[in-house]
Structures are given as C-alpha cells and as structure tokens.
Design an enzyme around this catalytic site. Sequence first.
Site, mmCIF file in Angstrom:
data_model
loop_
_atom_site.group_PDB
_atom_site.id
_atom_site.type_symbol
_atom_site.label_atom_id
_atom_site.label_comp_id
_atom_site.label_asym_id
_atom_site.label_seq_id
_atom_site.Cartn_x
_atom_site.Cartn_y
_atom_site.Cartn_z
ATOM 1 N N HIS A 79 42.947 33.851 51.776
ATOM 2 C CA HIS A 79 41.805 32.954 51.613
ATOM 3 C C HIS A 79 42.305 31.703 50.888
ATOM 4 O O HIS A 79 42.679 31.762 49.723
ATOM 5 C CB HIS A 79 40.684 33.638 50.839
ATOM 6 N N HIS B 18 44.017 37.950 45.805
ATOM 7 C CA HIS B 18 42.749 37.253 46.033
ATOM 8 C C HIS B 18 42.174 36.758 44.700
ATOM 9 O O HIS B 18 42.749 36.975 43.634
ATOM 10 C CB HIS B 18 41.742 38.198 46.695
ATOM 11 N N GLU C 92 42.363 41.455 43.059
ATOM 12 C CA GLU C 92 41.453 40.368 42.705
ATOM 13 C C GLU C 92 41.842 39.909 41.309
ATOM 14 O O GLU C 92 41.772 40.684 40.346
ATOM 15 C CB GLU C 92 40.003 40.857 42.729
ATOM 16 N N GLU D 72 41.398 30.676 47.298
ATOM 17 C CA GLU D 72 41.699 31.599 46.195
ATOM 18 C C GLU D 72 43.160 31.381 45.823
ATOM 19 O O GLU D 72 44.065 32.046 46.331
ATOM 20 C CB GLU D 72 41.400 33.035 46.634
#
Length: 392
Positions: A2, A132, A228, A5
């Site tokens: 992404h 991410h 994350e 990110e």
Amino acid sequence: MHGNEVLGRELILKLADYLCDEYMKSNGNIRELIHQTRIHLMASMNPDGWQLATDTGASDYLTGRTNNNSVDLNRNFPDLDRIMFSHEENHIDHNNHLLQDITSIKEPLQPETRAVIRLIMQIPFVLSANLHGGDLVANYPYDESKSGKLTGEYSSSPDDETFRHLALQYSLYHADMADPKRKNCGDVDSAQFAKQGGITNGAKWYSLQGGMQDFNYLSSNDFEITLELGCDKYPNDDVLENEWKRNKNALINFIWQSHIGVKGIVYDSVTKLGIPNAVIHVKNVTKNIQKDIQHDITSVHDGDYFRLLTPGQYKITAYRDGYLPHTRLVTVINRPFTQAQRVDFALKPISLPPYIRIQPDNFINSKPDELFSTAQKWENWRNGNQEPLALE
C-alpha cells in the site's frame, strides 16, 4: 504493498544500511546472521502508489493505497484459501503448493502482483513479512475466514502454533507493540491487540481474499506474517529515527526466526545426490499429542529443506515417488541466534532387477500399501534378508 503506508519502506532501507554498517563494525550477532541467512529486502512493491501519496502530501487515509490501475495489491493474489478449505472439508491430503489448482481468477493480476508471484516461485523463501501501517499489531494466517464471515472468526492454519510464535517474536521485541498501556489506534480491535501480546489472527480481525500472506503459505514453503507498524500511515520524517529504534530489535529477531525448527538435505542413498521435490511431512507427538500437521513442504533444487517448528517432539517423514519413505523422531530445541537443527534423510530407491517378472494388470491394480509392501520386500532382499520375488 500500500503506497501510502510508508514507514515499512523507510525501515527496510534503514535495515539494509544498518546490516552493512554493523557487519563492517564486526558486530558478532549481525555477522552470524548474514553468514547464515540469505536476506532479501524489497523496499516498495507499489512505487506508483507511494509517488501519488507523496505528491499529494499524504492528504488522506486512502490516496496512494492502490497501484496506478487503482487496484489494491493485497486483494489481487490468487485466492488459495478457498481451495485449501475445500480440501479440508473433503479430507483431501493435498495441502500445499496449491497454485497449480487455480482454474480461474476473479480479477486480472496486476504487473506488481505477477512480478512478486514470480519471485516467490523462483526463490525458496523460508520466512517473510509484509509491512503495513494503520495499526500496531503482528497479524498471522489465515487472513480469510473459513465460513465467509467478515469479522470475528478465528481462522487457524495447520501451523497455528508456529505462526503465533513468529508473530510474538516480532511484537515482544518491539518497543511497545505488546504493551497493554500503549496508545491504541482508535478502534475496538486495536484496543485489544496489546492485551493479546500485540498479535492477532487475520480473519479474527477482518477477513480478506487475495492477500499475499496466505498466498505465500499456500503456494510455497514460505511462512509469512503481516506487520502493522503504527497508527499513522504516513508519519513525518522527524519521527523516523525513533521509529527505527522501536522496530530495530524486532526486525533483527524476526530474521533469526528463519532458523527455528529443522533443516537438512534429502538425498539418494545410492548416488548421494540431493532429491528435489521430496515431501516433508510432520507429526507432532509432543506429550502424546499425536497430531499430523496438515501442511507439507518440499525439498528444493539440491534436496535442501527448511521446516519451521516450535520446540517439541516430532515424527518427520521424507518421501518421494520411486523411493522408500524415511521417518525420524526428532526433538526440536530452538536455541536463540543459532542455526536450525540438522536432520538429513537418505532415501533408498525402489529398483526392481530385470529377472523379476511383473504382470502389469495386477501391479497397476495393487493398493498403495501392497506396492509399498512389495518394495519393502525387495529392499529386504537387497539387504540379504529374504529370497528374491517373482510378482505375478
């Protein structure tokens, strides 16, 4: 994956720099890690998305997430989960390397997705993580729920224990990912992650189809988790140094996890040559568990294999067509910062001499256990333990 990110991109670049610097400084731990590990670093899988997010000043939560064709790359991989779930329901043993079972895909594969799939298929990765932003948690397979439920359903893989270990080996070495007192990212799930050790099962959080994490696990020998790295998807550059400090130990420790479990060579006992594509099957017999781990891996080009496992006792079997299976009882003890335990398998080829007569119909119609029995009798004869056979 992404493009908006961005912390993962910066951390990967810093990691490359750090490994080189510390190697030249004769850092013993880093030198050992580099000598024992082939490390592949991909700073960006979605440079177009990153460029868009950067050019627009990271103005919102979504701009730059997708690629230049407006496709979310983490929904674009072939959905192997549904194939695996179907096999489980129908008690089909085929439990890995499922890409060959794909007959159709819902959406065209993007250039970035194709390139990464080619990389995954060409290089026998053992362990990986995709980075991410938007929350602070280590996410592990499966990402897709088995029932189709969108949230709240724990979807365990056959290697659930190992994946939990891998996720914890990042979260516990991160500065505060597993700290219950840390700031959460504003939603109910985020508030619970730290109380769970800073980890979550993917589908338990929310179910997604076509993710890279599950694709790696079900298409190859690779074990992948999703990291994350923080609430802010596009943090300011003045916090990057502190973010590196928060993640450095976790990144290094995670790379070391590629050395847990067992590794070795599967080879022909006669020629001594490595055997590629031999199946490695594991049964957990720790404290009389007696449970087959229904996820096999295979040996690669020169017969070498790596099988990630948590500490315990296992029956490990190597087999391939044309050879007698070989099973070894192994006690796995994972010592930090050391190579995996070496467990080699010498497979004996099944070879029938020309003066043994075989009636084709009977042979073809024989059951697998009968064929194995015949092969075992012939092997016994080769070792001088019984008379030669004439198969009718």
